[in-house]
Design a protein around this motif. Structure first.
Motif, PDB file in Angstrom:
ATOM      1  N   ALA A   1     -17.214  10.490   7.317  1.00  0.00           N
ATOM      2  CA  ALA A   1     -17.367  10.612   5.872  1.00  0.00           C
ATOM      3  C   ALA A   1     -18.478   9.667   5.413  1.00  0.00           C
ATOM      4  O   ALA A   1     -18.917   8.802   6.182  1.00  0.00           O
ATOM      5  N   PRO A   2     -18.947   9.810   4.182  1.00  0.00           N
ATOM      6  CA  PRO A   2     -20.011   8.925   3.686  1.00  0.00           C
ATOM      7  C   PRO A   2     -19.674   7.429   3.807  1.00  0.00           C
ATOM      8  O   PRO A   2     -20.566   6.611   3.982  1.00  0.00           O
ATOM      9  N   ASP A   3     -18.382   7.091   3.752  1.00  0.00           N
ATOM     10  CA  ASP A   3     -18.008   5.677   3.872  1.00  0.00           C
ATOM     11  C   ASP A   3     -17.883   5.223   5.326  1.00  0.00           C
ATOM     12  O   ASP A   3     -17.531   4.080   5.605  1.00  0.00           O
ATOM     13  N   GLY A   4     -18.164   6.134   6.276  1.00  0.00           N
ATOM     14  CA  GLY A   4     -18.137   5.777   7.692  1.00  0.00           C
ATOM     15  C   GLY A   4     -16.824   6.019   8.393  1.00  0.00           C
ATOM     16  O   GLY A   4     -16.735   5.874   9.611  1.00  0.00           O
ATOM     17  N   THR A   5     -15.802   6.417   7.665  1.00  0.00           N
ATOM     18  CA  THR A   5     -14.509   6.678   8.298  1.00  0.00           C
ATOM     19  C   THR A   5     -14.562   8.028   9.009  1.00  0.00           C
ATOM     20  O   THR A   5     -15.238   8.952   8.555  1.00  0.00           O
ATOM     21  N   PRO A   6     -13.845   8.136  10.134  1.00  0.00           N
ATOM     22  CA  PRO A   6     -13.850   9.416  10.852  1.00  0.00           C
ATOM     23  C   PRO A   6     -13.156  10.510  10.044  1.00  0.00           C
ATOM     24  O   PRO A   6     -12.194  10.250   9.325  1.00  0.00           O
ATOM     25  N   CYS A   7     -13.662  11.714  10.141  1.00  0.00           N
ATOM     26  CA  CYS A   7     -13.064  12.861   9.449  1.00  0.00           C
ATOM     27  C   CYS A   7     -11.903  13.390  10.291  1.00  0.00           C
ATOM     28  O   CYS A   7     -12.053  14.351  11.059  1.00  0.00           O
ATOM     29  N   VAL A   8     -10.790  12.733  10.166  1.00  0.00           N
ATOM     30  CA  VAL A   8      -9.571  13.140  10.861  1.00  0.00           C
ATOM     31  C   VAL A   8      -8.432  13.143   9.852  1.00  0.00           C
ATOM     32  O   VAL A   8      -8.474  12.430   8.847  1.00  0.00           O
ATOM     33  N   GLU A   9      -7.463  13.971  10.119  1.00  0.00           N
ATOM     34  CA  GLU A   9      -6.265  14.009   9.288  1.00  0.00           C
ATOM     35  C   GLU A   9      -5.124  13.447  10.114  1.00  0.00           C
ATOM     36  O   GLU A   9      -4.865  13.920  11.222  1.00  0.00           O
ATOM     37  N   VAL A  10      -4.463  12.452   9.582  1.00  0.00           N
ATOM     38  CA  VAL A  10      -3.346  11.813  10.273  1.00  0.00           C
ATOM     39  C   VAL A  10      -2.101  12.024   9.429  1.00  0.00           C
ATOM     40  O   VAL A  10      -2.070  11.645   8.261  1.00  0.00           O
ATOM     41  N   LYS A  11      -1.093  12.632  10.018  1.00  0.00           N
ATOM     42  CA  LYS A  11       0.189  12.828   9.341  1.00  0.00           C
ATOM     43  C   LYS A  11       1.235  11.975  10.038  1.00  0.00           C
ATOM     44  O   LYS A  11       1.462  12.111  11.243  1.00  0.00           O
ATOM     45  N   THR A  12       1.852  11.102   9.292  1.00  0.00           N
ATOM     46  CA  THR A  12       2.909  10.254   9.834  1.00  0.00           C
ATOM     47  C   THR A  12       4.259  10.923   9.590  1.00  0.00           C
ATOM     48  O   THR A  12       4.347  11.886   8.813  1.00  0.00           O
ATOM     49  N   PRO A  13       5.311  10.407  10.210  1.00  0.00           N
ATOM     50  CA  PRO A  13       6.636  10.957   9.930  1.00  0.00           C
ATOM     51  C   PRO A  13       6.980  10.924   8.436  1.00  0.00           C
ATOM     52  O   PRO A  13       7.584  11.861   7.918  1.00  0.00           O
TER      53      PRO A  13
END
Length: 97
Positions: free
Chosen positions: A47-59
């Motif tokens: 993303a523009p802020d440098g974070t990876p474009c991943v979706e993380v779903k927790t319990p």
């Protein structure tokens, strides 16, 4: 790419969900990187802020968004079968089984 990670107990995510989500993602990346020729992060869109474009779903996310108690895809905690005397296993009509 889809990664269905190990089910982590919801209790680990209840107190500080964002921090726990990041720790789980970091641990997942570290595990993957242990067997890859290059870091998986280098292969991901960012993303523009440098974070990876991943979706993380927790319990906790799954509980809230999909109505799965504690995030369990089986709708409840898995349990090990116990014999009525408290031993391991299940009861059968055969004494030694």
């Amino acid at each position: 790419m889809t990664l269905f990670g190990l089910h982590l107990p919801a209790r680990l995510f209840r107190k500080n969900p964002d921090k726990a989500r990041k720790l789980a993602l970091d641990a997942t990346f570290a595990s993957m990187n242990a067997v890859l020729a290059e870091p998986i992060e280098d292969c991901l869109l960012t993303a523009p802020d440098g974070t990876p474009c991943v979706e993380v779903k927790t319990p906790v996310d799954l509980e809230r968004d999909a109505g799965l108690p504690g995030g369990h895809i089986f709708h409840t905690d898995l349990s090990w079968p116990y014999a009525e005397d408290g031993g391991w296993g299940v009861e059968t009509e055969h004494e030694r089984i």
